[in-house]
Design a protein around this motif. Sequence first.
Motif: not given
Length: 266
Positions: A250-262
Amino acid sequence: MAQQQTAADWPKIADLEGKRILITGASTGIGAAAARAFGANGARVGVHYNASRDKAELVARDVEAAGGKAVLIGGDVTKSAEIKRIMAEAAAGLGGLDVLVNNAGGLVKRIPITEYDDAIIDSIIDLNVRQVAHFMREGARLLIAQGTGGSIINLSSVAARVGGGPGSVLYAAAKGFVSTATRGWARELVKHKIRVNAVSPGVIMTPFHERYSTPEQLAVMQTGIPMDRLGSADECVGAFLYLASERLGSFVTGQILEVNGGQYMP
């Protein structure tokens, strides 16, 4: 690589039950995995496809077998008139909209800069930039009219951070647009209680890489991943569940969430 998960494997997030979710490009890959996971949480899922109706039907069956409801919606996302129809059918079939996942996109073709022509430039931009902007417009209009807020999740890529691999610069740049615009759209829509974020996968073994990357290219990519393996579509799904949930995000917006194993650590 992780094995494909079943409905019983997905975490149950109470506030996703009954959510009305449209996923573009949901017949295969990351979109299909997200659809199945939302179905396992009791959501109503619009399973969009273009050419792969048979695969979309399999996804829809899995969604319903897991306890959700599926609505099949076909259409070419590179045609603006089709986008309006897709959104209208989704809203009618789902009874409105709470979450829009702009997952559709693709590399189109690996091509060096010396071989660019108008057709390839247009096709990559149409598939990865223009249609996202059109879906954002239609999704925002619908969510604002409903007046109940919502979540929009775009699909970016680690390519946006590093400029892409051989012959994929235009695709990487298009995903850079998605990441940048996601932040701007988040600021613009926050007053309507609409959160806008993006998931940015790394090297994920889906039909994308099966089609566009050779085993040799994938081996080179793997050397740059600290986890020393390639990812699976299922390993991206937690990010979508998190960003779709008001309880969790609910308090998360404008974010780019990386899912890449580092592979990339911003």
